[in-house]
Design an enzyme around this catalytic site. Structure first.
Site, PDB file in Angstrom:
ATOM      1  CG  ASP A  86      -9.454   2.533   0.323  1.00 20.54           C
ATOM      2  OD1 ASP A  86      -9.963   2.173   1.397  1.00 20.54           O
ATOM      3  OD2 ASP A  86      -8.228   2.713   0.185  1.00 20.54           O
ATOM      4  CD  GLU A 131      -2.194   2.610  -3.312  1.00 16.64           C
ATOM      5  OE1 GLU A 131      -2.434   3.423  -4.238  1.00 16.64           O
ATOM      6  OE2 GLU A 131      -1.848   2.961  -2.177  1.00 16.64           O
ATOM      7  CG  ASP A 182      -2.034   0.967   1.171  1.00 16.66           C
ATOM      8  OD1 ASP A 182      -2.711   1.005   0.135  1.00 16.66           O
ATOM      9  OD2 ASP A 182      -2.245   1.687   2.152  1.00 16.66           O
TER      10      ASP A 182
END
Length: 495
Positions: A391, A338, A291
């Site tokens: 998300d 990401e 991430d």
């Protein structure tokens, strides 16, 4: 090789005991993935969660979430009785995770399992503790102390144990020895059960994509045990914390509150902590999504104590030095970067130099004002395409959120009728992802089920109501498996 997979958090699996776990439903989900011709199961971080229930704020980057331990397995071993499990599940819900109920009841049940296990005489347990001595004793002691203090953050502990004074460490270890064993027992059960499930998946041609946050939580065993690796002052308090600057989505930015790395110390130690962390990841997963990849190029530092992210500054990260070291120590690393959001030229160069595939999200693609980088004709093969992520809103409800002009672009791009149903538009977007040149296509389970916003996993920068959605028993039907398999084969993503 072209392939596809499904994004489905462990928490979202069906289970009779209030939260998805490593029980029968997890194995059935793997069977469905194989039937559907899917080669990957992407999950969210599996660390133990605290206040806010976010898997991206964990008490340890090395530990597993005790909620994922299968109660069915504990019953089979004779550690607890089925009726005790059913009693502990009273007040839970088959459609959402009720963390408050779990917090009140699950650990009491797990303590009964520990008491009935006789685990201290188990040779496998002893070997596990020995093999994980670099992190497990600190984590177990951290959790035992936290429990003894009513769950308070370690930053609120008395100075002697907060700063790990030797005499305080000895005192707490002696006083809480049984609690330390309890937390070590939970990790042993977690790892044994997860390895069995992962092996089952791999034997059926399904690989696991794990997910790790770039940062650790402030209130974590990682920060407490290794303060030298983070930007902390002499009192063990953070100098700065992580977040994102103000942008079009947030006028005051995002204040995450994670401690920032002391990259100079990491470099001096040849990134030993990062090497251990990534090595552990490949014991758990076949591929890893990292991430906030941008943070390795530059990270946003916000002064500790600020109430918003408005007054932070960008600081240089470790760049390729970290990844070159990891490659030297661990070899080829199957990593997904990401790389969403605003990217600078230096971030793009870091991604190119690393060779890692970046992410393409179709819900970001349709902008009536300009051509987006997320339109499929701009993709490189070395990428992973999604309709949306954890998300994002579900694609079914995404169509309701769109500006009329943007939706018109999407309809034209997909060459479908402007009055198409939301379910048809959702499947059109899935087909667009499948048809793209990206080597890997990952679709959230909610999109295959054409579920509305109530099935959304997370709304960034909000507290409460997140990480709760659960799939209904039987929703991943044979009919749906066959539909996904035929589509995956049509687009060259399965054998």
């Amino acid at each position: 090789m072209r392939s596809s997979g499904i994004l489905m958090p462990v928490t979202s699996l069906p289970s009779q005991y209030g939260i998805g776990c490593f029980d029968r439903s997890a194995y059935e989900f793997v069977d469905c993935l194989a039937k559907a011709g899917q080669r990957y199961w992407q999950i969210l971080p599996m660390g133990p969660t605290g206040y806010g229930d976010s898997p991206y704020q964990s008490f340890s980057t090395f530990a597993g979430n005790p909620y994922f331990i299968s109660l069915e397995e504990l019953v089979r071993k004779g550690y607890v009785k089925r009726q005790e499990c059913e009693d502990a599940a009273v007040g839970t819900d088959s459609r959402s995770v009720r963390y408050g109920v779990l917090y009140e009841k699950r650990f009491a049940l797990l303590r009964k399992a520990f008491a009935g296990s006789g685990i201290e005489s188990d040779a496998g347990f002893s070997l596990f503790v020995q093999k994980n001595s670099d992190w497990l004793p600190d984590y177990a002691l951290f959790m035992a102390i936290k429990d003894s203090k009513g769950g308070r953050s370690y930053l609120e502990w008395e100075e002697s144990i907060r700063l790990r004074r030797p005499e305080a460490m000895v005192s707490y270890k002696n006083k809480l020895i049984n609690e330390v064993y309890f937390y070590e027992f939970l990790q042993y059960e977690f790892f044994c059960q997860w390895q069995a499930l992962k092996s089952y998946a791999n034997e059926r041609g399904v690989k696991i994509i794990g997910d790790i946050p770039i940062y650790v939580a402030m209130d974590s065993a990682d920060t407490w045990a290794h303060p030298e690796l983070f930007q902390l002052d002499g009192e063990g308090l953070p100098v700065g914390v992580a977040g994102c600057p103000p942008d079009a989505f947030s006028a005051t930015g995002q204040l995450w509150g994670n401690p920032l790395y002391n990259w100079d110390v990491h470099k001096e130690t040849k990134y030993a902590w990062w090497t251990a962390r990534i090595r552990k990841c490949y014991e758990w997963y076949d591929m890893v999504r990292i991430d906030h990849f941008r943070g390795f190029d530059e990270y946003y530092a916000i002064p500790y104590g600020d109430k918003t992210a408005e007054h932070g500054a960008w600081e240089p990260g470790p760049g390729m030095d970290l990844f070159e070291t990891l490659h030297e120590e661990l070899g080829e690393l199957p990593i997904i970067a990401e790389d969403l959001g605003f990217l600078t030229d230096s971030v793009r160069q870091l991604l190119k130099d690393s060779g890692f595939p970046g992410m393409k999200v179709l819900q970001f693609a349709f902008d009536s004002r300009e051509d987006s980088d997320y339109l499929p004709y701009r993709y490189d093969k070395n990428s992973v395409v999604y309709t949306g992520t954890h998300d994002n809103n579900t694609t079914y409800s995404y169509w309701d959120d769109m500006a009329k002009e943007d939706k018109a672009v999407a309809v034209r791009y997909m060459n479908c009728g402007r009055f198409s149903s939301k379910k048809k538009l959702t499947w059109n977007l899935i087909c667009l992802a499948m048809a793209s040149v990206s080597d890997l296509c990952v679709i959230p389970m909610q999109d295959y089920l054409s579920l509305p916003e109530t099935a959304r996993i997370n709304i960034p920068s909000t507290m409460g109501g997140n990480w709760q959605w659960r799939m209904e028993e039987g929703a991943f039907s044979d009919k749906l498996c066959e539909k996904i398999r035929r589509m995956s084969k049509l687009y060259g993503r399965t054998e």
